[in-house]
Design an enzyme around this catalytic site. Structure first.
Site, short mmCIF file in Angstrom:
data_model
loop_
_atom_site.label_atom_id
_atom_site.label_comp_id
_atom_site.label_asym_id
_atom_site.label_seq_id
_atom_site.Cartn_x
_atom_site.Cartn_y
_atom_site.Cartn_z
CD GLN A 52 30.19 34.10 71.31
OE1 GLN A 52 29.64 34.66 72.27
NE2 GLN A 52 29.52 33.38 70.40
CG HIS A 90 31.52 39.19 74.50
ND1 HIS A 90 30.60 38.97 73.51
CD2 HIS A 90 31.45 38.10 75.32
CE1 HIS A 90 30.00 37.81 73.71
NE2 HIS A 90 30.50 37.27 74.80
CD GLU A 112 30.05 35.91 78.25
OE1 GLU A 112 29.09 36.62 77.92
OE2 GLU A 112 30.50 34.99 77.53
CG HIS A 119 34.11 33.45 74.97
ND1 HIS A 119 34.40 34.79 74.79
CD2 HIS A 119 32.75 33.37 74.92
CE1 HIS A 119 33.29 35.48 74.65
NE2 HIS A 119 32.26 34.63 74.72
NE ARG A 132 27.01 34.66 65.34
CZ ARG A 132 26.07 35.42 64.80
NH1 ARG A 132 26.35 36.12 63.72
NH2 ARG A 132 24.87 35.46 65.32
#
Length: 325
Positions: free
Chosen positions: A96, A98, A115, A172, A192
């Site tokens: 996936q 972001h 993150e 990642h 995804r």
């Protein structure tokens, strides 16, 4: 009035989830528990305080009632800006990516997400997927469609204690057999790319818009400052959040920083946090929120803490330079 705040755990069953949290917590519900949202202001999984005079209040209520006292004088945010999770991957998560804040603004309800991960436990030979191998966007897209994505993803073997920074735009995935603490922007937006035939929705078009095929990330090395009572290490620093590690040898004494809140997560070992006549156990995988106006407290025990916060970038850079010069 303000003190270290502990919150309830919001457990989420996932198709890839496991049972490793049973080794750390007694109240784990049945099922494949993939995530525990431990400090969250997301409406879907809102944290509720469980200790002291503020018990029963949601994190959203607390930040609305006491914005400066909870968030800090320097934090200009309409809601709590970070999300702290524990993730237990019994099997491989989807590959996936972001979006960053700018791209996410195009789509109502979506928000940017950067993150960082601290590996709490990892089976032998477990790995993360971090970044792409040498390929073009068209080569990558074709490989995804032909179930040949493995040739273009970068796999990194991991062990307990490893730390990684996952910037928006970085492809990642968390591999099977890994449990980690994840701190991130307060966002639940995920695109995804590939899901190993598990029949869930994919978002390849959006993902290809945001994947940075040049972006890579390796295990963070950190900069350690040794002290008599504890060692302090800087690991991740960006405009969204910072991640430091505190290894307690005797004790850690601190208080709120007024300008900003911070989160302390026990990523190894256990101990006790105390203030006035109050005391809380702090077990491995558990977190406490330290409000900006928190009174002084002390932590004792054989444990390692992950400190997560929204930084003053210039101040932290000066602190680091003072160490290395």
């Amino acid at each position: 009035m303000f003190y270290p705040l502990k919150f309830d755990h919001k457990y989420i069953e996932k198709i890839w989830g496991g049972r490793k949290l049973e080794n750390y917590r007694e109240e784990l519900p049945q099922g494949k528990i993939g995530e525990s949202w431990d400090i969250s202001a997301q409406d879907s999984e809102m944290s509720i305080a469980v200790n002291g005079k503020l018990a029963g209040k949601s994190l959203k209520e607390l930040t609305e009632m006491y914005p400066q006292q909870i968030l800090g004088k320097a934090i200009e945010a309409e809601e709590f800006p970070l999300l702290l999770k524990i993730i237990d991957a019994r099997s491989q998560l989807s590959i996936q990516v972001h979006p960053d804040d700018e791209y996410a603004k195009k789509y109502p309800g979506e928000s940017g997400k950067t993150e960082a991960w601290y590996v709490i436990d990892a089976d032998a030979d477990s790995y993360l997927i971090i970044g792409t191998e040498d390929c073009t966007e068209s080569e990558f897209k074709k490989a995804v469609q032909n179930d040949q994505i493995n040739q273009y993803v970068h796999k990194v073997k991991v062990k307990k204690g490893d730390i990684f920074f996952i910037k928006a735009g970085l492809l990642h995935a968390i591999g099977a057999g890994i449990m980690l603490a994840e701190v991130q922007q307060s966002s639940d937006t995920t695109y995804r790319v590939y899901d190993y035939g598990r029949d869930r929705e994919l978002h390849l078009s959006k993902a290809l818009d945001v994947i940075d095929f040049q972006l890579q990330s390796d295990k963070r090395k950190g900069l350690q400052v040794c002290g008599e009572d504890y060692d302090y290490s800087y690991y991740c620093l960006n405009d969204k959040f910072a991640v430091d590690i505190i290894k307690i040898k005797n004790k850690f004494e601190a208080e709120g920083e007024e300008d900003r809140f911070y989160i302390l997560t026990a990523v190894a070992g256990q101990g006790k946090i105390s203030w006035d006549s109050e005391e809380l156990e702090l077990k491995e995988t558990e977190s406490v929120l330290i409000p900006a106006y928190c009174e002084s407290f002390k932590i004792k025990g054989d444990l390692k803490l992950m400190k997560s916060y929204v930084p003053n970038l210039e101040k932290i850079r000066k602190d680091i330079l003072a160490v290395v010069e």
